[in-house]
Design a protein around this motif. Sequence first.
Motif, PDB file in Angstrom:
ATOM      1  N   GLY A 224       0.384  -1.347   0.348  1.00  0.00           N
ATOM      2  CA  GLY A 224       0.252  -0.078  -0.095  1.00  0.00           C
ATOM      3  C   GLY A 224       1.052   1.267  -0.040  1.00  0.00           C
ATOM      4  O   GLY A 224       1.931   0.924   0.292  1.00  0.00           O
ATOM      5  N   PHE A 225       0.266   2.189  -0.754  1.00  0.00           N
ATOM      6  CA  PHE A 225       0.477   3.928  -0.614  1.00  0.00           C
ATOM      7  C   PHE A 225      -0.193   4.668   0.049  1.00  0.00           C
ATOM      8  O   PHE A 225      -1.075   4.316  -0.102  1.00  0.00           O
ATOM      9  CB  PHE A 225       0.932   3.692  -2.000  1.00  0.00           C
ATOM     10  CG  PHE A 225       1.750   5.403  -2.329  1.00  0.00           C
ATOM     11  CD1 PHE A 225       3.113   5.445  -2.809  1.00  0.00           C
ATOM     12  CD2 PHE A 225       1.298   6.312  -2.432  1.00  0.00           C
ATOM     13  CE1 PHE A 225       3.857   6.292  -2.071  1.00  0.00           C
ATOM     14  CE2 PHE A 225       2.472   7.577  -2.898  1.00  0.00           C
ATOM     15  CZ  PHE A 225       3.244   7.466  -2.699  1.00  0.00           C
ATOM     16  N   ARG A 226       0.679   5.536   0.269  1.00  0.00           N
ATOM     17  CA  ARG A 226       0.557   7.051   1.263  1.00  0.00           C
ATOM     18  C   ARG A 226       1.395   8.071   0.998  1.00  0.00           C
ATOM     19  O   ARG A 226       2.179   8.319   1.465  1.00  0.00           O
ATOM     20  CB  ARG A 226      -0.174   7.274   2.533  1.00  0.00           C
ATOM     21  CG  ARG A 226      -1.169   8.255   3.117  1.00  0.00           C
ATOM     22  CD  ARG A 226      -1.193   8.099   3.881  1.00  0.00           C
ATOM     23  NE  ARG A 226      -2.639   7.165   4.556  1.00  0.00           N
ATOM     24  CZ  ARG A 226      -2.721   6.452   5.606  1.00  0.00           C
ATOM     25  NH1 ARG A 226      -2.301   6.675   7.016  1.00  0.00           N
ATOM     26  NH2 ARG A 226      -4.102   5.933   5.864  1.00  0.00           N
ATOM     27  N   SER A 227       0.291   9.179   0.542  1.00  0.00           N
ATOM     28  CA  SER A 227       1.481  10.684  -0.264  1.00  0.00           C
ATOM     29  C   SER A 227       1.859  11.346   0.526  1.00  0.00           C
ATOM     30  O   SER A 227       0.979  11.104   1.852  1.00  0.00           O
ATOM     31  CB  SER A 227       0.639  10.956  -1.436  1.00  0.00           C
ATOM     32  OG  SER A 227       1.625  12.543  -1.651  1.00  0.00           O
ATOM     33  N   PRO A 228       3.091  11.795   0.702  1.00  0.00           N
ATOM     34  CA  PRO A 228       3.496  12.620   1.947  1.00  0.00           C
ATOM     35  C   PRO A 228       2.080  13.685   2.094  1.00  0.00           C
ATOM     36  O   PRO A 228       1.689  14.692   0.912  1.00  0.00           O
ATOM     37  CB  PRO A 228       4.633  13.238   1.651  1.00  0.00           C
ATOM     38  CG  PRO A 228       5.625  11.913   1.149  1.00  0.00           C
ATOM     39  CD  PRO A 228       4.082  11.596   0.225  1.00  0.00           C
ATOM     40  N   SER A 229       2.266  14.017   2.848  1.00  0.00           N
ATOM     41  CA  SER A 229       1.282  15.135   3.423  1.00  0.00           C
ATOM     42  C   SER A 229      -0.615  14.955   2.778  1.00  0.00           C
ATOM     43  O   SER A 229      -0.844  16.366   2.251  1.00  0.00           O
ATOM     44  CB  SER A 229       1.590  16.339   2.963  1.00  0.00           C
ATOM     45  OG  SER A 229       2.983  16.720   4.073  1.00  0.00           O
ATOM     46  N   LEU A 230      -0.462  13.827   1.989  1.00  0.00           N
ATOM     47  CA  LEU A 230      -2.205  13.653   1.582  1.00  0.00           C
ATOM     48  C   LEU A 230      -1.702  14.529   0.106  1.00  0.00           C
ATOM     49  O   LEU A 230      -3.118  14.774  -0.001  1.00  0.00           O
ATOM     50  CB  LEU A 230      -2.740  13.898   2.121  1.00  0.00           C
ATOM     51  CG  LEU A 230      -3.061  12.772   3.490  1.00  0.00           C
ATOM     52  CD1 LEU A 230      -4.521  12.468   3.897  1.00  0.00           C
ATOM     53  CD2 LEU A 230      -3.029  12.308   3.108  1.00  0.00           C
ATOM     54  N   LEU A 231      -0.805  14.708  -0.785  1.00  0.00           N
ATOM     55  CA  LEU A 231      -0.868  16.103  -1.810  1.00  0.00           C
ATOM     56  C   LEU A 231      -0.467  14.751  -2.873  1.00  0.00           C
ATOM     57  O   LEU A 231      -0.697  13.256  -2.953  1.00  0.00           O
ATOM     58  CB  LEU A 231       0.383  16.270  -1.146  1.00  0.00           C
ATOM     59  CG  LEU A 231       0.607  17.576  -0.651  1.00  0.00           C
ATOM     60  CD1 LEU A 231       2.006  18.166  -0.905  1.00  0.00           C
ATOM     61  CD2 LEU A 231      -0.005  18.851  -0.643  1.00  0.00           C
ATOM     62  N   ARG A 232      -1.435  15.281  -3.274  1.00  0.00           N
ATOM     63  CA  ARG A 232      -2.267  14.328  -5.193  1.00  0.00           C
ATOM     64  C   ARG A 232      -2.515  14.426  -6.007  1.00  0.00           C
ATOM     65  O   ARG A 232      -3.233  16.276  -5.503  1.00  0.00           O
ATOM     66  CB  ARG A 232      -3.970  13.333  -4.434  1.00  0.00           C
ATOM     67  CG  ARG A 232      -4.059  13.578  -3.476  1.00  0.00           C
ATOM     68  CD  ARG A 232      -5.123  12.930  -3.061  1.00  0.00           C
ATOM     69  NE  ARG A 232      -6.505  13.678  -2.431  1.00  0.00           N
ATOM     70  CZ  ARG A 232      -6.688  14.273  -1.170  1.00  0.00           C
ATOM     71  NH1 ARG A 232      -5.227  14.615  -0.755  1.00  0.00           N
ATOM     72  NH2 ARG A 232      -7.976  15.120  -1.303  1.00  0.00           N
ATOM     73  N   SER A 233      -2.712  14.118  -7.124  1.00  0.00           N
ATOM     74  CA  SER A 233      -3.102  14.995  -8.764  1.00  0.00           C
ATOM     75  C   SER A 233      -3.503  13.675  -9.498  1.00  0.00           C
ATOM     76  O   SER A 233      -2.957  12.508  -8.616  1.00  0.00           O
ATOM     77  CB  SER A 233      -1.440  15.632  -8.988  1.00  0.00           C
ATOM     78  OG  SER A 233      -0.428  14.295  -9.136  1.00  0.00           O
ATOM     79  N   HIS A 234      -4.071  13.355 -10.185  1.00  0.00           N
ATOM     80  CA  HIS A 234      -4.500  12.228 -10.987  1.00  0.00           C
ATOM     81  C   HIS A 234      -3.538  12.235 -11.757  1.00  0.00           C
ATOM     82  O   HIS A 234      -3.991  10.672 -11.355  1.00  0.00           O
ATOM     83  CB  HIS A 234      -5.899  13.147 -12.260  1.00  0.00           C
ATOM     84  CG  HIS A 234      -6.740  13.785 -11.556  1.00  0.00           C
ATOM     85  ND1 HIS A 234      -7.442  12.859 -10.353  1.00  0.00           N
ATOM     86  CD2 HIS A 234      -7.094  15.504 -11.646  1.00  0.00           C
ATOM     87  CE1 HIS A 234      -8.756  14.266 -10.377  1.00  0.00           C
ATOM     88  NE2 HIS A 234      -8.569  14.913 -10.877  1.00  0.00           N
ATOM     89  N   ARG A 235      -2.427  12.135 -11.952  1.00  0.00           N
ATOM     90  CA  ARG A 235      -1.236  12.255 -12.215  1.00  0.00           C
ATOM     91  C   ARG A 235      -0.728  10.838 -11.505  1.00  0.00           C
ATOM     92  O   ARG A 235      -0.193   9.745 -12.071  1.00  0.00           O
ATOM     93  CB  ARG A 235      -0.132  12.766 -13.175  1.00  0.00           C
ATOM     94  CG  ARG A 235      -1.021  13.096 -14.193  1.00  0.00           C
ATOM     95  CD  ARG A 235       0.958  14.018 -14.581  1.00  0.00           C
ATOM     96  NE  ARG A 235       1.098  15.132 -14.197  1.00  0.00           N
ATOM     97  CZ  ARG A 235       1.992  14.752 -13.272  1.00  0.00           C
ATOM     98  NH1 ARG A 235       3.009  13.831 -13.759  1.00  0.00           N
ATOM     99  NH2 ARG A 235       3.054  15.861 -12.540  1.00  0.00           N
TER     100      ARG A 235
END
Length: 369
Positions: A224-235
Motif C-alpha cells: 500500500g501507498f500513502r502520499s506525503p501530506s496527502l498531496l495528490r494529483s490525477h497523474r
Amino acid sequence: MRWANLDLPPEARPDWLGRHRVTLPVPDGVAPSVSVEQGEASFNFDPLELMRILADESFTGPMPAKTRFVPFSYQRLPGRMRYLGAKLVYFRNRWRRRHQSPPWPIAPGLDVLRSLTGRLPVEPWPAATWGASLTVDVDSHHGLRRAIPVADAIERRGYRGCFYIVGEAVLAEPGIVRDLVARGHEIGSHDVVHDNRLAYLPNDVMEKRLIAARHSIEPYGGVGFRSPSLLRSHRMLQAVGRHFAYDSSTCDTDLEFARGCTTVFPFAGHDCLEIPITLPMDSSLTYVGYSPRAIVAAWHEKCAYVRAAGGLAVLTVHSEPHLCGGRRLGGALEQFLDWLAAQQDVAVLRPIDVLRQSESWPAGSLDIL
C-alpha cells in the motif's frame, strides 16, 4: 461547478443519514433532486457521472503545496519550526472550513449516491457493524524511532496497525521495521522522502520514484501507498495504481483543503483500491488549534457517522515527536484507543486486511471511477 443541496424526499433518505444535509457539485442552474417511483430512485442529473466527479475530486483544481518550492527538504527543519509554520498557514481553517464545500467533518455526498444506485457494500465487515483501521504516518528517522511506543499503545488493546514509512527511514533503520512486521503490523510506503514533491514531478521521474518506494517496502510484504501530506494529483494516483495494490492518500473530506471524495467506504480507484482517510488527522486538528481533548471528541463525532453508515473509520496519526509520537498527543491516542476497545460492534482491520475483505464484496459495489 457550484455546490447545491440535494432535494431528497423522506422515502429516499437512508436511515443512517440522520439529519445530515447532502450537498453535491453541479453545473450552474441545476437544482439536484431525487424522486422515488415504485421503489426505484430517479434523478434529474447523471448520478454515475457525479459519483466519478466526487471520487476523483475533479470538482476542484490542483492541490497547492507551498513546501515543494523550498530548495531543500522541509523535513530538515526542526519539528517545532514545522509545527509553528503549519499552524500559521492552517489555523484559520478551524472557523472557515465548516462553511466550505464539501462539508466537514461529515460529507455524505458519495455515500448517499452509492446507496441510491446500489453501489454501497452491504454488511462489508464480518460479524461487525462498522470497520476501523489504525494507521501511522512515519515522516522521518525521528518518527521511525518513536514508532515502537505507538505500536505498543495499539498492541495493548489487542490491535495491529499499518505504518506508512518514508523509504529513506526504512533503509536507515531496517531493524525497527523488521520488529514492527514481526509484531504483526503492516508496512506501507510513504514515498522515498517526505518532501511533498511527488504529485508534481514529471511523469518519468514520478514513475522511478514510485518504483523505488515500492522496492523499499517489498521485503516487508508491503503493498500500500500513502502520499506525503496527502498531496495528490490525477497523474500521481494513476501512477500509484501501476505499482501498488491500494492507495490511502485521499480523505473523505479534508480539513486542510476544501476537497475530498465524500465516502467512508473503500472504492476502486485508478487501477487499485482506494481506502479513504475518514477521521481527521492528528496533524490537521493540531494545526488548527484543537486541544488533545477536542481531538478525541472530533474522532468520536466522526465515528458516530461511520458507525451509522457501516463504513470504515480510518484513523491517521503521526509518530513524530511533536505529534502522537510525543507525550501530549500520545495521550489523546491512548484515550481514543481505550474508547475503541470498549466498542463491541467494530472490526479493527489493517488496510491490507480491508483490501482482502473487499475482494469478496458484491460485484459493482466498488465500481465508481
